[in-house]
Design a protein around this motif. Structure first.
Motif, PDB file in Angstrom:
ATOM      1  N   ALA A   1       0.702  -1.113  -0.019  1.00  0.00           N
ATOM      2  CA  ALA A   1       0.220   0.080  -0.119  1.00  0.00           C
ATOM      3  C   ALA A   1       0.855   1.302   0.034  1.00  0.00           C
ATOM      4  CB  ALA A   1      -0.956  -0.118   1.214  1.00  0.00           C
ATOM      5  N   GLU A   2       0.931   1.869  -1.109  1.00  0.00           N
ATOM      6  CA  GLU A   2       1.849   3.086  -1.386  1.00  0.00           C
ATOM      7  C   GLU A   2       1.032   4.154  -1.254  1.00  0.00           C
ATOM      8  OE1 GLU A   2       5.314   5.249  -4.247  1.00  0.00           O
ATOM      9  OE2 GLU A   2       5.154   3.078  -4.195  1.00  0.00           O
ATOM     10  N   HIS A   3       1.183   5.052  -0.080  1.00  0.00           N
ATOM     11  CA  HIS A   3       0.425   6.369  -0.207  1.00  0.00           C
ATOM     12  C   HIS A   3      -1.111   5.960  -0.378  1.00  0.00           C
ATOM     13  CE1 HIS A   3       3.836   9.610  -0.702  1.00  0.00           C
ATOM     14  NE2 HIS A   3       4.241   8.425  -0.069  1.00  0.00           N
ATOM     15  N   VAL A   4      -1.616   5.281   0.633  1.00  0.00           N
ATOM     16  CA  VAL A   4      -3.178   4.984   0.846  1.00  0.00           C
ATOM     17  C   VAL A   4      -3.676   5.535   2.089  1.00  0.00           C
ATOM     18  CG1 VAL A   4      -4.644   3.021   0.850  1.00  0.00           C
ATOM     19  CG2 VAL A   4      -3.083   2.876  -0.827  1.00  0.00           C
ATOM     20  N   TRP A   5      -2.936   5.200   3.143  1.00  0.00           N
ATOM     21  CA  TRP A   5      -3.320   5.566   4.386  1.00  0.00           C
ATOM     22  C   TRP A   5      -3.660   7.132   4.767  1.00  0.00           C
ATOM     23  CZ3 TRP A   5      -2.839   0.585   3.994  1.00  0.00           C
ATOM     24  CH2 TRP A   5      -3.664  -0.347   4.965  1.00  0.00           C
ATOM     25  N   GLU A   6      -2.979   7.915   4.187  1.00  0.00           N
ATOM     26  CA  GLU A   6      -3.033   9.289   4.026  1.00  0.00           C
ATOM     27  C   GLU A   6      -4.253   9.638   3.886  1.00  0.00           C
ATOM     28  OE1 GLU A   6      -0.603   9.311   0.559  1.00  0.00           O
ATOM     29  OE2 GLU A   6      -0.852   7.939   2.225  1.00  0.00           O
ATOM     30  N   HIS A   7      -5.071   9.172   3.075  1.00  0.00           N
ATOM     31  CA  HIS A   7      -6.444   9.415   2.654  1.00  0.00           C
ATOM     32  C   HIS A   7      -7.651   8.874   3.435  1.00  0.00           C
ATOM     33  CE1 HIS A   7      -5.088  10.691  -1.544  1.00  0.00           C
ATOM     34  NE2 HIS A   7      -4.157   9.838  -1.399  1.00  0.00           N
ATOM     35  N   LEU A   8      -7.150   8.388   4.665  1.00  0.00           N
ATOM     36  CA  LEU A   8      -8.339   7.691   5.504  1.00  0.00           C
ATOM     37  C   LEU A   8      -8.141   8.550   6.857  1.00  0.00           C
ATOM     38  CD1 LEU A   8      -7.475   3.986   5.038  1.00  0.00           C
ATOM     39  CD2 LEU A   8      -9.159   5.236   3.902  1.00  0.00           C
ATOM     40  N   THR A   9      -9.178   8.642   7.493  1.00  0.00           N
ATOM     41  CA  THR A   9      -9.557   9.232   8.737  1.00  0.00           C
ATOM     42  C   THR A   9      -8.635   8.178   9.724  1.00  0.00           C
ATOM     43  OG1 THR A   9     -11.353   8.182   9.315  1.00  0.00           O
ATOM     44  CG2 THR A   9     -11.530  10.335   8.420  1.00  0.00           C
ATOM     45  N   ALA A  10      -8.529   8.616  10.981  1.00  0.00           N
ATOM     46  CA  ALA A  10      -7.701   7.796  12.231  1.00  0.00           C
ATOM     47  C   ALA A  10      -8.388   6.383  12.296  1.00  0.00           C
ATOM     48  CB  ALA A  10      -7.640   8.579  13.510  1.00  0.00           C
ATOM     49  N   GLU A  11      -9.711   6.674  12.507  1.00  0.00           N
ATOM     50  CA  GLU A  11     -10.488   5.753  12.625  1.00  0.00           C
ATOM     51  C   GLU A  11     -10.590   4.795  11.518  1.00  0.00           C
ATOM     52  OE1 GLU A  11     -15.508   4.587  13.636  1.00  0.00           O
ATOM     53  OE2 GLU A  11     -14.810   6.742  13.343  1.00  0.00           O
ATOM     54  N   GLN A  12     -10.776   5.348  10.234  1.00  0.00           N
ATOM     55  CA  GLN A  12     -10.881   4.558   8.830  1.00  0.00           C
ATOM     56  C   GLN A  12      -9.534   3.689   9.048  1.00  0.00           C
ATOM     57  OE1 GLN A  12     -11.608   7.322   6.091  1.00  0.00           O
ATOM     58  NE2 GLN A  12     -14.045   6.926   6.101  1.00  0.00           N
ATOM     59  N   GLY A  13      -8.328   4.389   9.244  1.00  0.00           N
ATOM     60  CA  GLY A  13      -7.122   3.950   9.006  1.00  0.00           C
ATOM     61  C   GLY A  13      -7.036   2.662  10.043  1.00  0.00           C
ATOM     62  N   LEU A  14      -7.489   2.484  11.272  1.00  0.00           N
ATOM     63  CA  LEU A  14      -7.414   1.507  12.188  1.00  0.00           C
ATOM     64  C   LEU A  14      -8.169   0.189  11.444  1.00  0.00           C
ATOM     65  CD1 LEU A  14      -6.348   0.285  14.813  1.00  0.00           C
ATOM     66  CD2 LEU A  14      -8.206   1.423  15.700  1.00  0.00           C
ATOM     67  N   ARG A  15      -9.392   0.670  11.038  1.00  0.00           N
ATOM     68  CA  ARG A  15      -9.960  -0.283  10.721  1.00  0.00           C
ATOM     69  C   ARG A  15      -9.471  -0.981   9.532  1.00  0.00           C
ATOM     70  NH1 ARG A  15     -15.548   1.467   7.895  1.00  0.00           N
ATOM     71  NH2 ARG A  15     -15.278   3.079   9.498  1.00  0.00           N
ATOM     72  N   ALA A  16      -8.862  -0.066   8.330  1.00  0.00           N
ATOM     73  CA  ALA A  16      -8.190  -0.858   7.563  1.00  0.00           C
ATOM     74  C   ALA A  16      -6.972  -1.703   7.686  1.00  0.00           C
ATOM     75  CB  ALA A  16      -7.797   0.196   6.296  1.00  0.00           C
ATOM     76  N   ALA A  17      -6.425  -1.244   8.805  1.00  0.00           N
ATOM     77  CA  ALA A  17      -5.075  -2.103   9.252  1.00  0.00           C
ATOM     78  C   ALA A  17      -5.636  -3.443   9.775  1.00  0.00           C
ATOM     79  CB  ALA A  17      -4.480  -1.244  10.150  1.00  0.00           C
ATOM     80  N   GLN A  18      -6.919  -3.325  10.611  1.00  0.00           N
ATOM     81  CA  GLN A  18      -7.502  -4.408  11.393  1.00  0.00           C
ATOM     82  C   GLN A  18      -7.808  -5.614   9.997  1.00  0.00           C
ATOM     83  OE1 GLN A  18     -10.331  -2.603  13.802  1.00  0.00           O
ATOM     84  NE2 GLN A  18      -8.968  -2.683  15.512  1.00  0.00           N
ATOM     85  N   ASN A  19      -8.478  -5.188   9.100  1.00  0.00           N
ATOM     86  CA  ASN A  19      -8.867  -5.786   7.892  1.00  0.00           C
ATOM     87  C   ASN A  19      -7.704  -6.551   7.338  1.00  0.00           C
ATOM     88  OD1 ASN A  19     -11.681  -5.605   8.294  1.00  0.00           O
ATOM     89  ND2 ASN A  19     -11.734  -3.586   6.856  1.00  0.00           N
ATOM     90  N   CYS A  20      -6.626  -5.631   7.084  1.00  0.00           N
ATOM     91  CA  CYS A  20      -5.222  -6.387   6.624  1.00  0.00           C
ATOM     92  C   CYS A  20      -4.762  -7.242   7.337  1.00  0.00           C
ATOM     93  CB  CYS A  20      -4.432  -5.344   6.326  1.00  0.00           C
ATOM     94  SG  CYS A  20      -4.617  -4.007   4.940  1.00  0.00           S
ATOM     95  N   ASN A  21      -4.806  -7.281   8.649  1.00  0.00           N
ATOM     96  CA  ASN A  21      -4.359  -8.296   9.861  1.00  0.00           C
ATOM     97  C   ASN A  21      -5.361  -9.660   9.662  1.00  0.00           C
ATOM     98  OD1 ASN A  21      -4.195  -9.864  12.272  1.00  0.00           O
ATOM     99  ND2 ASN A  21      -2.714  -8.112  12.735  1.00  0.00           N
ATOM    100  N   ARG A  22      -6.565  -9.414   9.418  1.00  0.00           N
ATOM    101  CA  ARG A  22      -7.434 -10.669   9.510  1.00  0.00           C
ATOM    102  C   ARG A  22      -7.331 -11.240   8.317  1.00  0.00           C
ATOM    103  NH1 ARG A  22     -11.940  -7.563   9.457  1.00  0.00           N
ATOM    104  NH2 ARG A  22     -11.716  -7.568  11.803  1.00  0.00           N
TER     105      ARG A  22
END
Length: 211
Positions: free
Chosen positions: A80-101
């Motif tokens: 993921a290159e330059h993706v997370w800066e387009h997400l809010t803090a809450e969205q960023g954590l949710r996206a990271a948790q989905n990746c982990n899952r």
């Protein structure tokens, strides 16, 4: 229905059909790929051996999108290159948790974002939320290596920083392998750094799912 309304309806139908075809083709590639390595937010850019995805077929915030493509604990690597800066803090954590899952145990996510500790004010003006650079109007957060690391640790990852500036403006870079996920906006690969000056770099890290 007037002509404009009919046109919008036809456009929407064609778009849905296009997404359906993209998802169907992506499922086929997923079944045939070993190792299974995907790029999120690819924008059409990816290297051989990686499967590109974009938000229309894989919205990383949407559990249903993940589940229609992957089994849990099945993906070997995510880039993921330059993706997370387009997400809010809450969205960023949710996206990271989905990746982990959906990563397999021992699998990893290589992620990069603009560097909030970069010492050049011109760089910071370009990448800050609402800044002057391409895409910056949609930026939600400006991370540094500390806050970006904390995000993925909060999602259950073991994190290895690969490239970043510290708060004193000192640059650090590990000898990371581009075959495991190439980040173009980096010390080595961004053409703006050819004269030896670090004009454009990123916070880059590997977030590994514990075995």
């Amino acid at each position: 229905m007037n002509t404009a309304g009919l046109g919008r309806l036809l456009f929407s139908a064609r778009r849905r059909l296009g997404v359906y075809r993209d998802v169907r083709n992506l499922k086929k590639r997923v079944r045939q790929s070993s190792p299974l390595r995907i790029v999120v937010g690819a924008g059409g850019l990816y290297d051989l051996g990686w499967i590109p995805t974009d938000v229309d077929v894989l919205d990383i915030l949407d559990d249903a999108h993940w589940r229609r493509l992957f089994r849990e604990n099945s993906i070997d690597a995510i880039l993921a290159e330059h993706v997370w800066e387009h997400l809010t803090a809450e969205q960023g954590l949710r996206a990271a948790q989905n990746c982990n899952r959906f990563l397999r145990p021992g699998g990893y996510l290589r992620a990069a974002v603009p560097d909030g500790f970069h010492p050049d004010p011109t760089y910071l003006e370009r990448v800050r939320p609402g800044g002057s650079g391409a895409g910056a109007q949609d930026h939600k957060l400006l991370y540094n290596h500390e806050t970006f690391r904390q995000l993925f640790e909060s999602a259950g990852f073991q994190v290895e920083p690969l490239e970043y500036f510290d708060s004193a403006g000192q640059f650090y870079a590990a000898n990371w392998d581009p075959a495991l996920g190439k980040i173009d906006r980096s010390q080595r690969f961004d053409e703006r750094n050819k004269q030896g000056q670090l004009v454009y770099t990123s916070v880059i890290l590997d977030a590994r799912k514990p075995s």
